[in-house]
Design an enzyme around this catalytic site. Structure first.
Site, PDB file in Angstrom:
ATOM      1  N   ARG A  18      57.939 -73.953 -78.489  1.00 44.22           N
ATOM      2  CA  ARG A  18      59.100 -74.827 -78.280  1.00 44.22           C
ATOM      3  C   ARG A  18      60.335 -74.041 -78.673  1.00 44.22           C
ATOM      4  O   ARG A  18      60.554 -73.728 -79.842  1.00 44.22           O
ATOM      5  CB  ARG A  18      58.960 -76.084 -79.138  1.00 44.22           C
ATOM      6  CG  ARG A  18      60.175 -76.996 -79.168  1.00 44.22           C
ATOM      7  CD  ARG A  18      60.406 -77.649 -77.841  1.00 44.22           C
ATOM      8  NE  ARG A  18      61.390 -78.726 -77.970  1.00 44.22           N
ATOM      9  CZ  ARG A  18      62.041 -79.254 -76.949  1.00 44.22           C
ATOM     10  NH1 ARG A  18      61.821 -78.796 -75.719  1.00 44.22           N
ATOM     11  NH2 ARG A  18      62.899 -80.259 -77.140  1.00 44.22           N
ATOM     12  N   GLY A  19      61.161 -73.666 -77.658  1.00 42.79           N
ATOM     13  CA  GLY A  19      62.281 -72.760 -77.880  1.00 42.79           C
ATOM     14  C   GLY A  19      63.263 -73.242 -78.920  1.00 42.79           C
ATOM     15  O   GLY A  19      63.719 -72.472 -79.766  1.00 42.79           O
ATOM     16  N   GLU A  20      63.592 -74.489 -78.909  1.00 36.64           N
ATOM     17  CA  GLU A  20      64.584 -75.015 -79.848  1.00 36.64           C
ATOM     18  C   GLU A  20      64.112 -74.899 -81.279  1.00 36.64           C
ATOM     19  O   GLU A  20      64.920 -74.809 -82.200  1.00 36.64           O
ATOM     20  CB  GLU A  20      64.901 -76.485 -79.516  1.00 36.64           C
ATOM     21  CG  GLU A  20      65.581 -76.676 -78.174  1.00 36.64           C
ATOM     22  CD  GLU A  20      65.816 -78.144 -77.848  1.00 36.64           C
ATOM     23  OE1 GLU A  20      65.612 -78.981 -78.761  1.00 36.64           O
ATOM     24  OE2 GLU A  20      66.180 -78.459 -76.711  1.00 36.64           O
ATOM     25  N   THR A  22      61.565 -72.511 -82.558  1.00 34.14           N
ATOM     26  CA  THR A  22      61.118 -71.214 -83.101  1.00 34.14           C
ATOM     27  C   THR A  22      61.620 -69.982 -82.360  1.00 34.14           C
ATOM     28  O   THR A  22      61.274 -68.868 -82.720  1.00 34.14           O
ATOM     29  CB  THR A  22      59.563 -71.158 -83.095  1.00 34.14           C
ATOM     30  OG1 THR A  22      59.109 -71.201 -81.740  1.00 34.14           O
ATOM     31  CG2 THR A  22      58.959 -72.306 -83.878  1.00 34.14           C
ATOM     32  N   ARG A  23      62.448 -70.188 -81.281  1.00 35.20           N
ATOM     33  CA  ARG A  23      62.867 -69.021 -80.499  1.00 35.20           C
ATOM     34  C   ARG A  23      63.567 -67.982 -81.364  1.00 35.20           C
ATOM     35  O   ARG A  23      63.347 -66.774 -81.212  1.00 35.20           O
ATOM     36  CB  ARG A  23      63.786 -69.453 -79.353  1.00 35.20           C
ATOM     37  CG  ARG A  23      64.343 -68.243 -78.568  1.00 35.20           C
ATOM     38  CD  ARG A  23      65.270 -68.649 -77.439  1.00 35.20           C
ATOM     39  NE  ARG A  23      64.521 -69.196 -76.318  1.00 35.20           N
ATOM     40  CZ  ARG A  23      64.565 -70.475 -75.948  1.00 35.20           C
ATOM     41  NH1 ARG A  23      65.316 -71.330 -76.643  1.00 35.20           N
ATOM     42  NH2 ARG A  23      63.871 -70.899 -74.924  1.00 35.20           N
ATOM     43  N   GLU A  84      52.047 -76.322 -70.176  1.00 39.15           N
ATOM     44  CA  GLU A  84      51.532 -74.970 -70.490  1.00 39.15           C
ATOM     45  C   GLU A  84      50.211 -75.068 -71.228  1.00 39.15           C
ATOM     46  O   GLU A  84      49.257 -74.331 -70.937  1.00 39.15           O
ATOM     47  CB  GLU A  84      52.535 -74.206 -71.367  1.00 39.15           C
ATOM     48  CG  GLU A  84      53.722 -73.649 -70.650  1.00 39.15           C
ATOM     49  CD  GLU A  84      54.642 -72.882 -71.592  1.00 39.15           C
ATOM     50  OE1 GLU A  84      55.636 -72.329 -71.102  1.00 39.15           O
ATOM     51  OE2 GLU A  84      54.363 -72.837 -72.811  1.00 39.15           O
TER      52      GLU A  84
END
Length: 941
Positions: A18-20, A22-23, A84
């Site tokens: 989840r990019g928000e 742990t990106r 995914e």
């Protein structure tokens, strides 16, 4: 379950996150760590996503060997992430993809059940898709399945850096398993046990850096094994580097500097590292590293690449592969592992994978494949090269190719093996070529003397060849050489000239036949070795050998039992043989030896079954004849030997007069020669007596088939006599009472001495273990003194009507066991009457170890213990099992219990981590005991 090959995978790892969440932190650090390990990783860093995951993303998931799912609090709020996840689990089922969950500040149970903070984020998505119950059900099922997999939890590993290290190391191990599995299917065969053994060696505790050498001939698989070990364990180290082809790279200008740069860059994971700054070594001193130096040929290479092991931590490990053992000694390597050839079934499998693209030969090619196995002798390089060369070729081509291989080494194999030869100096090269052409399987001593006489400095030269795996010395002190290396040496000689007469060494009968028949020899020829059983008669020109002034070695022999001399000549010109140091000529056709045979240079002279009459007169010119003479001649010593000869033979070591049927006596000083250790007079059928012995160092004395009637009492002075063979001396009536004073005698062979009726009482006084062969004699009784012979190790008897019984051995009466295991063998047909006498004789020896061999296929009725089946059950005394002689009960061996189990448990403790090895041993013990159909000490004593 279907699976796709790892080689078809575009990516090693796909990361779902989840990019928000742990990106910019965990995922970015994980991606960097994976990249530093050269792990090809797909990470979707797009900020804007549509409602459906893209086709490229689906393809990326399918094209990855491993998927890592980073579960964060907001992961389940993203439809994209959950789609995914569903696709990843489909690939797990369809392609056996590896899935690794990482719970980043999320409880796995919350992810499984969609509860807690993780459940709150999922409820937001659930609200949006409340009408699509099927989709929600699919997501919940996927979350439950994925969160139930074994993974990593940030609540257990608090520091994010440690968590990332754990994840990356685990990924490396899983990738190694995947790709090693592929390699095993396509390349690696029969290496598992070797890898395990070397891995256990690397796991030992060490106060300093543990360095291990892998040593063997070219093409034996050193690099393959080192690579397999490196791939398997490198993930356990902070830094690792596999430096391939050190020899080859170091020969390039600036090559060692480039290798040093690569070494430091890989270990420190820094592409821009400066190789000569001490700071880099200071950094290394804080790391646990694994280094493989592959194909090292000299100490300077290691010294240039890493100046001192002191720079590394004690938990670091170094593996060095080399063909030269001396390199490992110079570097102080603690353990040297010698690579062995593949076993037959593994060799056949490896060859079949390349020749037939399967694990076994095609129907109709089994016999051809067997011939290739014999040629390759388990060397992986040869098996691969020949397999590829013969792939999809017709049978006729196979047959032709195999015949060709017997004469010409395949170029690809030659290229690899010749590297070791090229590193030798001229003297060492000569030794190698001589062994390849003439001395395979020969005893070391005479060959060393020959090389010394040739000026080759064999003490150091042979040592170098052994260190470089080019030759070996077996347990019988014979020189051995791998068949491919022998072919290498012979191919090097063949390449000297297309004309055999211009080559240095000749061994093939066709080449020798051509050179000798047409008299085309030249000064290039140094050695000739001809098996005369393979050629028709050759008429030699008298000047044949004058055209070979550098000839050092000449051997005309016959491998046929009924051999004959095929090389005929009426006379020899005097100018030949000046440099000959080794002369063996079976059935030598002339009456005397070449007149210019140099005594100062001659090392070995052997002319069995020849017509020589004047050897002694010839030898008197050889006042310095050194080292060895073999001279077995039918008409030898027709005259009384010159008594002054003995002083001139002061260097004689081995005198072989076998088959000299005209020999009637020996010179009086023959036994006094200081260096004479072996004397063979077998077949000298007119020899009736021996001269008195004043002293001597003879250890091996053969009188088989002579007319000897008695031995001189002075034989006691041969204090080093260990082997005395009097077989078939049919006139021998007695042995001297002083024989027991020959303290070193360990083997006395009297079989076939049909006129021998008694043994001297002295036999009981021997102090060393004795092997005594009395088969086919007319011994009336075994003397009482033999029962005193505590050191009797082996007695071979066959009985006639004259045999009388023997008293009970006194050491049994005293309750004392023999110090050595006693083995008695009885042969020839036994009547009931003789059997009774037999029992009386052996009753006294029953406390020893007795084997009785009876001809025929029935157990005689007089034999007390009889049973149907494989075992005989005996009733034992109550205290029998307290006897220390009872060692192992088969059930204890089978189940590893009792005393046997106690012994096994000690080994088990040492190797408790190697469960696979222990299990294989347990299975082997169980299988071995189950296969037994004989006797054991609990049933028979």
């Amino acid at each position: 379950m279907a699976s796709s090959s790892p080689k078809d995978k575009k990516y090693d790892v796909f990361v779902s996150f989840r990019g928000e969440d742990t990106r910019d932190n965990f995922t970015s650090h994980l991606y960097s760590a994976l990249s530093r390990q050269n792990i090809q990783t797909f990470i979707d860093d797009q900020l804007n996503r549509g409602d459906e995951i893209s086709e490229s993303l689906v393809n990326a998931i399918e094209a990855s060997a491993i998927s890592v799912i980073v579960f964060s609090e907001g992961y389940a709020s993203s439809r994209w992430c959950l789609d995914e996840l569903v696709k990843i689990l489909e690939c797990k089922k369809e392609y056996a993809q590896i899935v690794i969950p990482v719970f980043c500040r999320v409880d796995p149970s919350d992810a499984r059940s969609q509860t807690g903070p993780f459940g709150i984020s999922f409820s937001k998505l659930e609200e949006r898709f409340k009408e699509n119950t099927e989709k929600l059900r699919t997501w919940r099922k996927a979350l439950k399945e994925a969160a139930s997999l074994s993974g990593f939890h940030s609540l257990n590993i608090r520091r994010e850096s440690e968590l990332i290290n754990e994840v990356v190391n685990h990924i490396l191990k899983r990738l190694d398993e995947v790709f090693r599995s592929r390699d095993n299917k396509n390349q690696l065969v029969g290496v598992e046990s070797t890898v395990e053994e070397i891995e256990s060696l690397l796991g030992v505790e060490s106060k300093g850096v543990y360095a291990l050498g892998i040593w063997g001939i070219g093409g034996i698989g050193k690099t393959t094994i080192a690579r397999a070990i490196f791939d398997k364990i490198s993930g356990d180290f902070d830094g690792s580097c596999f430096l391939e082809n050190v020899r080859e790279e170091s020969q390039i200008p600036g090559g060692l500097a480039c290798l040093r740069q690569k070494l430091l860059s890989n270990l420190l994971k820094d592409k821009n590292v400066m190789p000569y700054i001490d700071l880099n070594f200071r950094r290394l001193s804080r790391m646990k590293v694994l280094i493989v130096f592959d194909d090292v040929t000299c100490f300077n290479q290691l010294e240039s690449l890493i100046e001192s092991l002191d720079w590394l931590t004690p938990v670091s490990r170094i593996i060095i592969t080399t063909r030269n053992k001396q390199v490992l000694r110079n570097w102080g390597v603690r353990k040297i592992y010698e690579m062995q050839a593949l076993e037959y079934h593994h060799a056949l499998e490896l060859f079949s994978r390349h020749a037939f693209k399967q694990n076994h030969p095609d129907v109709g090619y089994v016999e051809f494949s067997s011939k290739v196995m014999k040629y390759a002798q388990g060397v992986p390089l040869a098996l691969k090269v020949l397999g590829c060369f013969l792939h999809k070729r017709e049978k006729e081509v196979w047959e032709s190719a195999i015949d060709k291989l017997q004469r010409i080494l395949h170029p690809s194999i030659l290229e690899v093996l010749k590297i070791s030869y090229d590193s030798l100096d001229d003297k060492e090269k000569n030794i190698f070529l001589d062994v390849a052409c003439f001395f395979q399987g020969e005893h070391v001593d005479p060959v060393m003397k020959f090389f010394n006489a040739s000026g080759f400095y064999p003490e150091i030269g042979m040592s170098v060849l052994v260190d470089k795996s080019l030759i070996a010395i077996d347990s019988y002190i014979k020189i051995t050489m791998h068949d491919l290396l022998q072919e290498l040496g012979r191919e090097i000689v063949r390449q000297e000239s297309i004309d055999p007469g211009n080559r240095s060494r000749l061994w093939h009968h066709e080449d020798i036949h051509e050179v000798l028949t047409y008299n085309t020899g030249t000064e290039k020829i140094e050695g000739i070795c001809l098996d005369m059983s393979k050629v028709k008669e050759i008429r030699l020109n008298p000047n044949t050998f004058t055209k070979m002034p550098k000839l050092r070695f000449l051997k005309f022999y016959s491998s046929s039992i009924n051999g004959e001399n095929k090389c005929k000549i009426s006379y020899l010109q005097d100018s030949g043989f000046a440099e000959v140091k080794y002369l063996h000529w079976y059935g030598y056709p002339l009456k005397s030896l070449p007149s210019n045979l140099s005594a100062e240079k001659l090392v070995l002279l052997e002319v069995p079954d020849s017509d020589i009459e004047q050897l002694w007169d010839c030898v008197k010119h050889y006042s310095n004849l050194n080292q060895i003479i073999h001279a077995a001649c039918n008409k030898l010593i027709a005259k009384t030997p010159n008594p002054t000869l003995m002083s001139r033979l002061n260097k004689l070591v081995f005198l072989n007069l076998r088959g000299s049927k005209s020999l009637k006596s020996l010179p009086s000083g023959i036994f006094s020669l200081e260096f004479l250790t072996k004397l063979d007079l077998s077949g000298c059928s007119k020899l009736k007596r021996l001269p008195e012995i004043s002293s001597g160092n003879i250890s091996w004395f053969v009188l088989r088939g002579t007319a000897i009637e008695e031995l001189p009492s002075s034989i006691e002075r041969l204090l080093r006599l260990g082997y005395l063979d009097l077989s078939d001396c049919k006139r021998l009536k007695s042995l001297p009472g002083s024989l027991w004073k020959a303290k070193s005698l360990g083997f006395l062979k009297l079989c076939g001495c049909s006129n021998l009726q008694r043994l001297p009482e002295c036999l009981g006084q021997f102090s060393s273990p004795l092997v005594l062969n009395l088969a086919k004699t007319n011994i009336e009784r075994i003397p009482k003194s033999m029962t005193q012979l505590v050191m009797l190790r082996y007695l071979l008897l066959s009985y006639g009507e004259r045999l009388q019984s023997s008293p009970k051995p006194s050491f049994i009466e005293r309750g004392r066991l023999a110090l050595q295991p006693f083995l008695g063998i009885v042969e020839d047909t036994l009547s009931h009457m003789l059997a009774v006498r037999l029992q009386e004789i052996w009753r006294g020896f029953s406390m020893g170890k007795v084997h009785i061999v009876l001809p025929g296929n029935e157990i005689p009725k007089w034999f007390k213990f009889q049973s149907v089946g494989s075992f005989i059950n005996l009733e034992m005394p109550p205290d029998f099992f307290n006897n220390s002689r009872v060692q192992v009960d088969p059930p204890d061996m089978r189940n590893q219990t009792g005393n046997f189990g106690d012994s096994f448990s000690k080994l088990e403790e040492r190797l408790k981590e190697n469960t696979k090895k222990l299990q294989s041993w347990r299975n082997a013990l169980k299988e071995f005991v189950a296969s037994l159909s004989g006797f054991h000490s609990l049933n028979i004593t």
